[in-house]
Write a protein that holds these residues in place. Structure first.
Motif, short mmCIF file in Angstrom:
data_model
loop_
_atom_site.label_atom_id
_atom_site.label_comp_id
_atom_site.label_asym_id
_atom_site.label_seq_id
_atom_site.Cartn_x
_atom_site.Cartn_y
_atom_site.Cartn_z
N THR A 111 0.89 -1.32 -0.11
CA THR A 111 -0.14 0.08 -0.25
C THR A 111 0.79 1.33 -0.08
O THR A 111 0.63 2.29 -0.90
N ALA A 112 1.98 1.09 0.72
CA ALA A 112 2.96 2.46 0.78
C ALA A 112 3.48 2.53 -0.37
O ALA A 112 3.68 3.68 -1.01
N MET A 113 3.83 1.40 -1.26
CA MET A 113 4.53 1.41 -2.64
C MET A 113 3.52 2.25 -3.53
O MET A 113 4.06 2.88 -4.65
N SER A 114 2.13 1.68 -3.48
CA SER A 114 1.36 2.46 -4.41
C SER A 114 1.07 3.85 -4.09
O SER A 114 0.87 4.85 -5.00
N LEU A 115 1.22 4.29 -2.85
CA LEU A 115 1.21 5.82 -2.45
C LEU A 115 2.49 6.37 -3.05
O LEU A 115 2.50 7.67 -3.70
N GLU A 116 3.75 5.83 -3.03
CA GLU A 116 4.67 6.31 -3.57
C GLU A 116 4.76 6.56 -5.05
O GLU A 116 5.21 7.50 -5.78
N ARG A 117 4.23 5.55 -5.71
CA ARG A 117 3.88 5.62 -7.16
C ARG A 117 2.99 6.75 -7.49
O ARG A 117 2.87 7.58 -8.65
N TYR A 118 1.86 6.91 -6.70
CA TYR A 118 0.94 7.99 -6.76
C TYR A 118 1.48 9.02 -6.72
O TYR A 118 1.24 10.19 -7.79
N PHE A 196 -8.46 -4.55 6.17
CA PHE A 196 -8.86 -4.80 4.76
C PHE A 196 -9.72 -3.72 4.07
O PHE A 196 -9.08 -3.21 3.01
N LEU A 197 -10.38 -2.95 4.76
CA LEU A 197 -10.98 -1.92 4.28
C LEU A 197 -10.32 -0.71 3.91
O LEU A 197 -10.16 0.01 2.60
N PHE A 198 -9.40 -0.48 4.94
CA PHE A 198 -8.27 0.81 4.90
C PHE A 198 -7.53 0.62 3.35
O PHE A 198 -7.36 1.48 2.64
N MET A 199 -6.86 -0.66 3.54
CA MET A 199 -6.08 -0.87 2.22
C MET A 199 -6.60 -0.94 1.03
O MET A 199 -6.01 -0.40 0.04
N SER A 200 -7.89 -1.46 1.07
CA SER A 200 -8.60 -1.67 -0.33
C SER A 200 -8.91 -0.16 -0.85
O SER A 200 -8.62 -0.11 -1.78
N PHE A 205 -7.95 3.81 -4.96
CA PHE A 205 -7.79 5.25 -5.36
C PHE A 205 -6.48 5.59 -5.89
O PHE A 205 -6.37 6.24 -7.04
N THR A 206 -5.59 5.04 -5.49
CA THR A 206 -4.14 5.19 -6.06
C THR A 206 -3.98 4.75 -7.50
O THR A 206 -3.69 5.45 -8.47
N TYR A 207 -4.64 3.36 -7.83
CA TYR A 207 -4.36 2.92 -8.82
C TYR A 207 -5.35 3.50 -10.07
O TYR A 207 -4.88 3.54 -11.05
N VAL A 208 -6.50 3.89 -9.54
CA VAL A 208 -7.61 4.64 -10.67
C VAL A 208 -6.88 5.91 -10.94
O VAL A 208 -6.87 6.36 -12.36
N ARG A 209 -6.21 6.63 -10.05
CA ARG A 209 -5.70 7.90 -10.41
C ARG A 209 -4.20 7.63 -11.31
O ARG A 209 -4.05 8.54 -12.14
N ILE A 210 -3.49 6.62 -10.94
CA ILE A 210 -2.24 6.42 -11.72
C ILE A 210 -2.51 6.07 -13.02
O ILE A 210 -1.98 6.65 -14.03
N LEU A 211 -3.51 5.17 -13.43
CA LEU A 211 -4.05 4.74 -14.81
C LEU A 211 -4.44 6.11 -15.48
O LEU A 211 -4.27 5.92 -16.63
N ARG A 228 0.13 -1.10 -17.49
CA ARG A 228 -1.02 -1.79 -17.06
C ARG A 228 -0.88 -3.27 -16.75
O ARG A 228 -1.62 -3.67 -15.43
N LYS A 229 -0.12 -4.02 -17.13
CA LYS A 229 0.19 -5.23 -16.87
C LYS A 229 0.85 -5.48 -15.54
O LYS A 229 0.65 -6.26 -14.69
N THR A 230 1.78 -4.42 -15.20
CA THR A 230 2.49 -4.19 -13.77
C THR A 230 1.37 -4.27 -12.90
O THR A 230 1.30 -4.84 -11.65
N VAL A 231 0.73 -2.99 -13.23
CA VAL A 231 -0.72 -2.74 -12.21
C VAL A 231 -1.54 -3.80 -11.92
O VAL A 231 -1.89 -4.10 -10.79
N ILE A 232 -1.83 -4.78 -12.68
CA ILE A 232 -2.72 -5.84 -12.73
C ILE A 232 -2.06 -6.99 -11.76
O ILE A 232 -2.58 -7.41 -10.97
N LEU A 233 -0.75 -7.15 -12.10
CA LEU A 233 -0.25 -8.25 -11.28
C LEU A 233 -0.05 -7.77 -9.84
O LEU A 233 -0.13 -8.64 -8.92
N HIS A 234 0.13 -6.40 -9.69
CA HIS A 234 0.21 -5.77 -8.44
C HIS A 234 -0.95 -6.01 -7.60
O HIS A 234 -1.15 -6.09 -6.38
#
Length: 326
Positions: A111-118, A196-200, A205-211, A228-234
């Motif tokens: 989750t922190a990595m997704s925020l860093e990418r955001y 679960f709810l917090f991380m989901s 949010f971050t992945y929708v904005r990143i894409l 996109r493939k990387t995001v899907i695997l992640h």
């Protein structure tokens, strides 16, 4: 007739034992492969200064270390349970607390990595200021603090519920040992679902904005497709890690119904929701990352063996540099 029944029962027992043995072998082979790959990636990370100074790779290495320790500990407890080896309850408490914390460390780090990418994609002008190694280390400490909340609460309640003599008794180590009242399981469920709810929400949010930003800014269809493939695997890895938080509740509900089904479900959960996410992490951030993959090849074929000619090492480094520039 009785002899036939006895033979059939013995045959069924032997078949069941063989099935369990096969499962143990499968788990050992998978663990050995995953741990080897993870150790290779950790070695590569610490050998390159460029990785040590990059926040994304620092988070990645932290995930690798946590996953490696988690796989080793879960595998050892699996073997101890399979061979019915008991241990002092006090030792089991320490192991279960550490395992419970590591269960949350990986999804929280992702989750922190997704925020860093955001921040890197959606706030590029502030990325250099916000994404530093020092902040990453502080974030890792925060991750461990948050991960320790659930096991500390559960163990504190457990300490108040059992006598001191319990800790010197020899028991088969299991997380269910800490549940002395039904409401403790409900409390664990509430805390797990909150995580679960917090991380989901954060991940979605971050992945929708990143894409969305990547689609607008990217001129290369090939680059966008790879992203996109990387995001899907992640996302698959994170989904499996989050589903793992629900596994104990599903298993606890099945146990009173059918013991054989409970064993099969536990094996399935272990393979799909524990081993699989730990395999996807090296795949997503290690083998699919060009810089990391080329660094691994350099060390595997040339960097480890000191007796190889320096000319070959120089040629290999130039080849890696050319491949990175293409």
């Amino acid at each position: 007739m009785a002899d036939n029944n006895t033979t059939t029962a013995d045959g069924g027992s032997s078949s069941s034992l063989q099935q369990v043995n096969d499962r143990i072998i499968i788990v050992q082979v998978m663990n050995a492969i995953f741990i080897y790959i993870i150790c290779l990636l950790i070695f590569t990370f610490f050998k390159k200064d460029t990785f040590l100074s990059n926040t994304r790779y620092v988070f990645f290495a932290h995930t690798l270390l946590a996953d490696c320790l988690y796989l080793i500990m879960t595998n050892n407890l699996l073997l101890l349970t399979y061979f019915s080896v008991t241990m002092p309850a006090a030792v089991c408490v320490v192991l279960c607390v550490l395992l419970s914390e590591l269960t949350f460390v990986t999804p929280l780090t992702l989750t922190a990595m997704s925020l860093e990418r955001y921040v890197a994609i959606c706030m590029p002008l502030r990325h250099g200021e916000l994404s530093t190694v020092r902040r990453a280390i502080h974030c890792i400490l925060l991750i461990h603090s948050i991960s320790a909340i659930q096991p500390i609460i559960i163990v504190s309640i457990f300490f108040a519920s059992v006598p001191l003599g319990f800790y010197t008794q020899y028991k088969l180590c299991s997380a269910e040992m800490f549940i002395t009242h039904k409401w403790q399981r409900d409390l664990r469920s509430v805390i797990g679902q909150f995580y679960f709810l917090f991380m989901s929400i954060t991940i979605v949010f971050t992945y929708v904005r990143i894409l969305a930003v990547a689609k607008e800014a990217s001129d290369s269809k090939k680059s966008l497709s790879k992203g996109r493939k990387t995001v899907i695997l992640h996302a698959i890895q994170l989904f499996l890690c989050l589903i793992q938080l629900w596994c104990p509740f599903i298993e606890a509900a099945i146990l009173p119904i059918n013991l054989k089904l409970y064993i099969n479900v536990r094996f399935f959960d272990y393979i799909v929701f524990i081993l699989a996410p730990r395999c996807l992490c090296p795949l997503v951030y290690g083998l699919r990352d060009e810089k990391f993959f080329l660094a691994i090849k350099c060390y595997v074929f040339f960097g480890v063996n000191k007796n190889i000619s320096p000319i070959l090492i120089y040629f290999n480094e130039q080849l890696c540099y050319i491949c990175l520039c293409v």
